[in-house]
Design an enzyme around this catalytic site. Structure first.
Site, mmCIF file in Angstrom:
data_model
loop_
_atom_site.group_PDB
_atom_site.id
_atom_site.type_symbol
_atom_site.label_atom_id
_atom_site.label_comp_id
_atom_site.label_asym_id
_atom_site.label_seq_id
_atom_site.Cartn_x
_atom_site.Cartn_y
_atom_site.Cartn_z
ATOM 1 N N ASP D 8 20.768 25.612 -5.995
ATOM 2 C CA ASP D 8 20.037 26.228 -7.103
ATOM 3 C C ASP D 8 19.466 27.612 -6.744
ATOM 4 O O ASP D 8 18.535 27.723 -5.943
ATOM 5 C CB ASP D 8 18.880 25.322 -7.546
ATOM 6 C CG ASP D 8 19.308 23.885 -7.827
ATOM 7 O OD1 ASP D 8 20.105 23.335 -7.044
ATOM 8 O OD2 ASP D 8 18.828 23.305 -8.804
ATOM 9 N N GLU D 39 20.913 27.138 -12.385
ATOM 10 C CA GLU D 39 19.990 26.689 -13.449
ATOM 11 C C GLU D 39 18.588 27.304 -13.356
ATOM 12 O O GLU D 39 17.840 27.266 -14.320
ATOM 13 C CB GLU D 39 19.879 25.158 -13.450
ATOM 14 C CG GLU D 39 19.139 24.609 -12.253
ATOM 15 C CD GLU D 39 18.395 23.299 -12.547
ATOM 16 O OE1 GLU D 39 18.466 22.775 -13.654
ATOM 17 O OE2 GLU D 39 17.712 22.815 -11.626
ATOM 18 N N ASN D 40 18.243 27.848 -12.175
ATOM 19 C CA ASN D 40 16.919 28.442 -12.026
ATOM 20 C C ASN D 40 16.982 29.948 -11.814
ATOM 21 O O ASN D 40 16.009 30.558 -11.356
ATOM 22 C CB ASN D 40 16.186 27.811 -10.824
ATOM 23 C CG ASN D 40 16.124 26.307 -10.870
ATOM 24 O OD1 ASN D 40 16.774 25.629 -10.077
ATOM 25 N ND2 ASN D 40 15.364 25.783 -11.808
ATOM 26 N N ASN D 67 19.363 20.434 -15.517
ATOM 27 C CA ASN D 67 18.364 20.156 -16.552
ATOM 28 C C ASN D 67 17.708 21.432 -17.090
ATOM 29 O O ASN D 67 17.101 21.406 -18.159
ATOM 30 C CB ASN D 67 17.307 19.183 -16.038
ATOM 31 C CG ASN D 67 16.686 19.626 -14.728
ATOM 32 O OD1 ASN D 67 17.395 20.017 -13.797
ATOM 33 N ND2 ASN D 67 15.383 19.576 -14.647
ATOM 34 N N HIS D 68 17.844 22.545 -16.364
ATOM 35 C CA HIS D 68 17.260 23.797 -16.863
ATOM 36 C C HIS D 68 18.286 24.696 -17.561
ATOM 37 O O HIS D 68 17.953 25.814 -17.950
ATOM 38 C CB HIS D 68 16.604 24.563 -15.714
ATOM 39 C CG HIS D 68 15.323 23.945 -15.250
ATOM 40 N ND1 HIS D 68 14.193 23.916 -16.021
ATOM 41 C CD2 HIS D 68 15.015 23.291 -14.109
ATOM 42 C CE1 HIS D 68 13.223 23.286 -15.368
ATOM 43 N NE2 HIS D 68 13.701 22.895 -14.212
ATOM 44 N N HIS D 150 23.957 17.012 -10.300
ATOM 45 C CA HIS D 150 22.595 17.510 -10.389
ATOM 46 C C HIS D 150 21.671 16.346 -10.734
ATOM 47 O O HIS D 150 21.621 15.897 -11.878
ATOM 48 C CB HIS D 150 22.558 18.591 -11.481
ATOM 49 C CG HIS D 150 21.313 19.404 -11.467
ATOM 50 N ND1 HIS D 150 21.132 20.460 -10.615
ATOM 51 C CD2 HIS D 150 20.164 19.310 -12.172
ATOM 52 C CE1 HIS D 150 19.953 20.997 -10.806
ATOM 53 N NE2 HIS D 150 19.332 20.306 -11.750
ATOM 54 N N HIS D 175 19.507 20.020 -7.320
ATOM 55 C CA HIS D 175 18.311 19.735 -8.134
ATOM 56 C C HIS D 175 17.010 19.557 -7.351
ATOM 57 O O HIS D 175 15.963 19.968 -7.829
ATOM 58 C CB HIS D 175 18.492 18.507 -9.038
ATOM 59 C CG HIS D 175 17.254 18.129 -9.797
ATOM 60 N ND1 HIS D 175 16.705 18.918 -10.786
ATOM 61 C CD2 HIS D 175 16.438 17.045 -9.700
ATOM 62 C CE1 HIS D 175 15.623 18.318 -11.277
ATOM 63 N NE2 HIS D 175 15.440 17.199 -10.633
ATOM 64 N N HIS D 177 16.190 20.905 -4.553
ATOM 65 C CA HIS D 177 15.872 22.181 -3.894
ATOM 66 C C HIS D 177 15.629 22.036 -2.392
ATOM 67 O O HIS D 177 15.227 23.001 -1.744
ATOM 68 C CB HIS D 177 14.680 22.871 -4.580
ATOM 69 C CG HIS D 177 14.971 23.317 -5.979
ATOM 70 N ND1 HIS D 177 14.234 24.282 -6.622
ATOM 71 C CD2 HIS D 177 15.929 22.949 -6.860
ATOM 72 C CE1 HIS D 177 14.719 24.460 -7.844
ATOM 73 N NE2 HIS D 177 15.738 23.661 -8.017
HETATM 74 FE FE FE2 Z 1 16.934 23.435 -9.780
HETATM 75 FE FE FE2 Z 2 17.257 20.745 -11.812
#
Ligand code: FE2
Ligand code: FE2
Ligand code: FE2
Ligand code: FE2
Ligand code: FE2
Ligand code: FE2
Ligand code: FE2
Ligand code: FE2
Lengths: 258, 258, 258, 258
Positions: D8, D39-40, D67-68, D150, D175, D177
């Protein structure tokens, strides 16, 4: 002063690996104290009085716990009988057992504090506020303080690490059963790892038989969990601590019988 | 056409109240079909083959389920043997049992569809997409379709109500064990209630002994659940449906032996 | 002594319904004090200083809160300025605002305590242990104690009801936005309802536009929430309390402009 | 065939580290394809069209999500415009974007499949059943299939690993991190790691400013998240794959500008 900390001991394979492997680790690393998380020692769910005695006899000085600590109800009344058996200190008042201990061994006084996270876990008291009070109390007794933070979310684990950085010697994460590769000394001298990993069968789903785990995920039905069979791996860290309480080194390790 | 729908039957007190009270309700309301949720019929957790037979013998035509449907593993292999025993249809392929049924009674063909929510519940298939397909299929057979939506979050329940509004005769919520006071006919003719409430002992925590429930909340320890003792209350709704499948009335009720 | 308690005021439609309907309720029930939950007053998420003033001007004596209390950050620094504005008391030390208040009105001294649940909600301090201490303190001041328990799980709500039964005059649940039909006087004299329901648009998903809510459930994507438009319904309870602090009656009500 | 997979990418520091470090990694490992989770990438929450272009220009061939993925609504309508931008494939029908892609580069055809877990995450379609269908389809096109799973729970991640073992070349978790130290080749030839870790500032709480994160945990209030500042670390794995699609090696790495 040197600590060996082993992650969640999972069922019979985990205990057998401790019996066989811990002497080798002790021989190799000469720790002054050995800590291990025992919340899954009894068939993957909880721990009994007898199993605590067994693990102690293998050379584990302090046994920590987590969300599975109370799974075996037969232990409850006896929880306080073993000075070296802990469950997370932030369970509310009225819970059996205790959450920290100071042991003396080889001229060292070492405090072990067990805390549990709350993100995606059951609602108990705050590991921050409860931990804060206990740590400040323990610091009057000894500079050597080891925290087992049993938690799911990496964010909460890292936050606890920074929260106690400089006030305890080490924050060692448990619960996910997978060793993380982020061991380090935080800015103010606390050794940290998000999760030390388990002592259980590697070819498994967190220690459980993988076929059963898969059936549960695929069908949504509560098939009975069964611990995986085979030789377990020991996931551990070795931590060196100065007389000031400051950690100088954290080393990640794995051991498996060949 | 008239339906009586009773909420989660909880343990022995719930079954006894069904035995004693359902004949009175039948006498009073003359329903063409009686539906009840049975996920807690066996000591509060799950249902067995024998208990399903028992409930059927008391006059329940279709028994629906929920997150506790698979608690009693002794039932699994027999789950499909009883045509009138359902579990949520959106459990993934491979799960035992079935999620909907069309029964014929007193010249009426009535479809009952059981679905389960996912907000704050276990991850299964979507009640929206799975339900959509089944409903469209069932509409070819009969205009009388009753949905038991077993779910926790009021938002998800209301959303399912609107999603099927005009396509089914009724969406009746179960699972929280507390009757809601929001029964109404939705804009397009579907009868709706967020939760019908349970058939269990009212002086309890959702059917469970309140002292034990309190100890669990206060200490954080997993004390054994015990169903509450005493006379149970029956929480139910009565729904009237036109030949078009449109609901004309939903009436909330409670019955208790005096 | 008589209380009127209104549930979560949702966005502009909820505030307008309060403005128009509360005078009617006051005229009809002649309450000595009016309490309402305001956590959704500002566009469905949180409350501002100005909106709190507005609601107070409509005749609400105490405004309680919940998981949305801190959504509008512009309020934070001013949270303590309004004596009648509460947020759950079991937020940890360091949170802005306060969780209980004793107000004097029409010769009555009434305490209002706001608590929040933890099951399927964020991890904060225990509503049981925090609530216990505050209630015991408040009982030295007045026998009239009203608890707004803002929580999701019916089990936790019923448990809090029994926990404070006989020690407070009423435990009124909020948060699910759906009124429950289980209002009653508990064995030791405390008025109880699992959820009083919201003050918001009924043809909605817990106050939100139903089309948007459905799109969120169906696609899994975070479409922007939008409060539903239209005339809101007021969900409320009327509670009568003896000088001993014991409740003698709890009456469930709904009001809507015709 | 060799893959470099980066975790990520978190906010501006993560993107800068990609810009500076990815050329070094490419120089050192000579991958045929580079995959990264984005995603981040946009201030810690989501990704924009422009940032996707930016990351692609640094040498990332496929950008996965999680999810982001939908946090930046400005991206939605453009989600499908970039062939190399993915979001988890098991979002329900109706979600923008796509969940897998087959790219051709340096004479290799490589499929990348993005899936998301459901344990302690939002309820979407099953990564098992959705993934199963896509994998079987992709296998007709190429033996080189890389899955970004993820997910939060280690159990679900290991289960997905075993589920696809022998059918895909690699299952790389994202996910949490935090990089895990359990990289290995599963029994049937799939390279596996529970989490590759993030590309973000290490002295942080999963990429976020640690002071803010601590305040959130301690007070329970929703203080605004702020990405941590400083030099980011790149967490990555290098995976070698035979023409049969079988992985022969997975190597864990970290890179940081000195
Ligand atoms: Fe993430
Ligand atoms: Fe995530
Ligand atoms: Fe464990
Ligand atoms: Fe655990
Ligand atoms: Fe249920
Ligand atoms: Fe139930
Ligand atoms: Fe609310
Ligand atoms: Fe709320």
């Amino acid at each position: 002063m040197r600590i060996v900390f082993l992650g969640d001991i999972f069922a019979e394979p985990g205990r057998t690996a401790i019996k066989e492997g811990l002497p080798k680790l002790i021989e190799e690393y000469h720790p002054h104290i050995v800590i291990a998380n025992g919340e899954n020692a009894a068939h993957g769910a909880g721990i009994t009085y007898e199993i605590a005695l067994e693990l102690h006899s293998y050379g584990i000085d302090v046994i920590t716990g987590g969300n599975h600590s109370f799974d075996k109800k037969v232990l409850w009344e006896k929880f306080s009988l073993l000075p070296y058996l802990l469950r997370p200190a932030n369970f509310p008042q009225g819970a059996f057992g205790k959450g920290y201990v100071v042991i003396e061994k080889k001229d060292f006084k070492v405090a072990v504090l067990n805390l549990q996270g709350r993100v995606e876990m059951q609602p108990i008291d705050s590991p921050f506020s409860v931990g804060d009070k206990i740590v400040e109390e323990l610091r009057k007794t000894t500079p050597y303080i080891i925290v087992d933070f049993h938690a799911e979310a990496t964010a909460e684990k890292e936050a606890i690490g920074f929260y106690f950085d400089g006030r305890v010697s080490a924050v060692v994460g448990t619960h996910t059963h997978v060793q993380t590769a982020d061991e380090r000394i935080l800015p103010n001298g606390t050794a940290y790892i998000t999760d030390v990993g388990m002592c259980g069968v590697e070819d498994s789903v967190i220690g459980l038989d993988k076929e059963v785990a898969l059936k549960r995920f695929i069908t949504g039905m509560p098939w009975n969990f069964e611990p995986a069979k085979g030789n377990a791996i020991l996931n551990f860290v070795v931590i060196d601590i100065e007389p000031s309480g400051r950690a100088t080194q954290i080393l990640r390790g794995k051991w498996k019988k060949i």
